[in-house]
Write a protein that holds these residues in place. Structure first.
Motif, PDB file in Angstrom:
ATOM      1  N   SER A 182      20.890 -15.745  35.281  1.00  0.00           N
ATOM      2  CA  SER A 182      21.459 -15.642  33.939  1.00  0.00           C
ATOM      3  C   SER A 182      22.840 -15.002  33.980  1.00  0.00           C
ATOM      4  O   SER A 182      23.053 -14.011  34.670  1.00  0.00           O
ATOM      5  CB  SER A 182      20.542 -14.805  33.049  1.00  0.00           C
ATOM      6  OG  SER A 182      21.176 -14.496  31.827  1.00  0.00           O
ATOM      7  N   LYS A 183      23.771 -15.563  33.227  1.00  0.00           N
ATOM      8  CA  LYS A 183      25.119 -15.003  33.151  1.00  0.00           C
ATOM      9  C   LYS A 183      25.163 -13.747  32.288  1.00  0.00           C
ATOM     10  O   LYS A 183      26.137 -13.001  32.323  1.00  0.00           O
ATOM     11  CB  LYS A 183      26.085 -16.051  32.591  1.00  0.00           C
ATOM     12  CG  LYS A 183      26.275 -17.253  33.512  1.00  0.00           C
ATOM     13  CD  LYS A 183      27.242 -18.252  32.916  1.00  0.00           C
ATOM     14  CE  LYS A 183      27.431 -19.452  33.838  1.00  0.00           C
ATOM     15  NZ  LYS A 183      28.373 -20.455  33.266  1.00  0.00           N
ATOM     16  N   THR A 184      24.104 -13.508  31.497  1.00  0.00           N
ATOM     17  CA  THR A 184      24.095 -12.338  30.617  1.00  0.00           C
ATOM     18  C   THR A 184      23.350 -11.147  31.221  1.00  0.00           C
ATOM     19  O   THR A 184      23.229 -10.106  30.580  1.00  0.00           O
ATOM     20  CB  THR A 184      23.461 -12.679  29.256  1.00  0.00           C
ATOM     21  OG1 THR A 184      22.113 -13.132  29.457  1.00  0.00           O
ATOM     22  CG2 THR A 184      24.260 -13.747  28.538  1.00  0.00           C
TER      23      THR A 184
ATOM     24  N   GLN B 181      25.150  -7.152  37.728  1.00  0.00           N
ATOM     25  CA  GLN B 181      25.969  -8.165  38.390  1.00  0.00           C
ATOM     26  C   GLN B 181      26.319  -7.786  39.824  1.00  0.00           C
ATOM     27  O   GLN B 181      26.867  -8.593  40.568  1.00  0.00           O
ATOM     28  CB  GLN B 181      27.257  -8.393  37.593  1.00  0.00           C
ATOM     29  CG  GLN B 181      27.035  -8.988  36.206  1.00  0.00           C
ATOM     30  CD  GLN B 181      26.454 -10.385  36.244  1.00  0.00           C
ATOM     31  OE1 GLN B 181      26.783 -11.185  37.109  1.00  0.00           O
ATOM     32  NE2 GLN B 181      25.549 -10.679  35.309  1.00  0.00           N
TER      33      GLN B 181
ATOM     34  N   GLU C  48      15.687 -20.235  33.631  1.00  0.00           N
ATOM     35  CA  GLU C  48      16.713 -19.205  33.781  1.00  0.00           C
ATOM     36  C   GLU C  48      16.030 -17.851  33.914  1.00  0.00           C
ATOM     37  O   GLU C  48      15.085 -17.550  33.180  1.00  0.00           O
ATOM     38  CB  GLU C  48      17.637 -19.204  32.571  1.00  0.00           C
ATOM     39  CG  GLU C  48      18.711 -18.124  32.619  1.00  0.00           C
ATOM     40  CD  GLU C  48      19.506 -18.059  31.327  1.00  0.00           C
ATOM     41  OE1 GLU C  48      20.647 -18.535  31.318  1.00  0.00           O
ATOM     42  OE2 GLU C  48      18.961 -17.540  30.313  1.00  0.00           O
TER      43      GLU C  48
END
Length: 203
Positions: free
Chosen positions: A18-20, A24, A57
């Motif tokens: 997931s990009k959210t 990171q 995802e």
């Protein structure tokens, strides 16, 4: 966030990150350690995913997923949840707030993503995350860092103390503060950083 619902095994190539996800940055050495523990018996704690147009995802468990990739697992155990975008971000925020190794800047980004969703405010974040309002406001203040300083902070080239002080400066002064934070006498002048009129004392 714990989940006792049934899980199923999903092929790794059907899962995307997931990009959210607030997290990171990942410690490669710790990923290798986790992968080594997974190889003999597989992943014990399932990840959480949600259906997407193509595959699934990850909502929670990106670190475990990456370790499974390193361990060359074919599939991973996963709880499948029907979540919209806001619910997925909320789940990620709560799940990461329960872990001590999430970087403060990434936690701040997670808080801001939820604040950008209609109906969410700091009071809601306090309720959802279990964190105090002062903690949330302190994290959100880090988002005032200019990109150069934010990157240095995430890469741990400056301390959280330095980042918090620099974040409270006007952005036009942050680059100069960043350049000076390695000076031997900088620590002695930290108390003079916040009021802009004192900048000349250490620049």
């Amino acid at each position: 966030m714990q989940d006792s619902s049934p899980f199923q095994y999903i092929a790794i190539d059907q899962i995307s990150e997931s990009k959210t996800n607030p997290r990171q940055t990942f410690d490669q050495a710790k990923l290798e350690e986790l992968a080594a523990s997974i190889r003999p018996h597989g992943l014990i704690q399932p990840i959480v995913v949600r259906p997407k147009e193509k595959g699934f995802e990850i909502v929670a468990g990106a670190r475990r997923f990456r370790a499974c990739q390193l361990a060359e697992e074919f599939s991973v155990p996963a709880h499948i949840k029907e979540l919209n975008d806001a619910e997925a971000v909320e789940w990620q925020l709560v799940e990461n707030s329960q872990r001590v190794d999430v970087h403060p800047y990434e936690e701040a980004q997670g808080f801001q993503r939820l604040l950008d969703v209609p109906g969410y405010d700091v009071a809601a974040l306090v309720e959802k995350s279990g964190k105090s309002a002062s903690h949330i406001y302190a994290r959100l203040s880090l988002l005032q860092l200019i990109p150069t300083v934010a990157e240095a902070f995430v890469q741990e080239r400056i301390t959280a103390s330095h980042a918090n002080l620099i974040a409270r400066l006007p952005q036009e002064h942050q680059a100069i503060a960043f350049e000076n934070c390695w000076r031997k006498d900088w620590q002695d002048k930290e108390a003079h950083l916040l009021p802009a009129k004192h900048l000349s004392a250490w620049i």
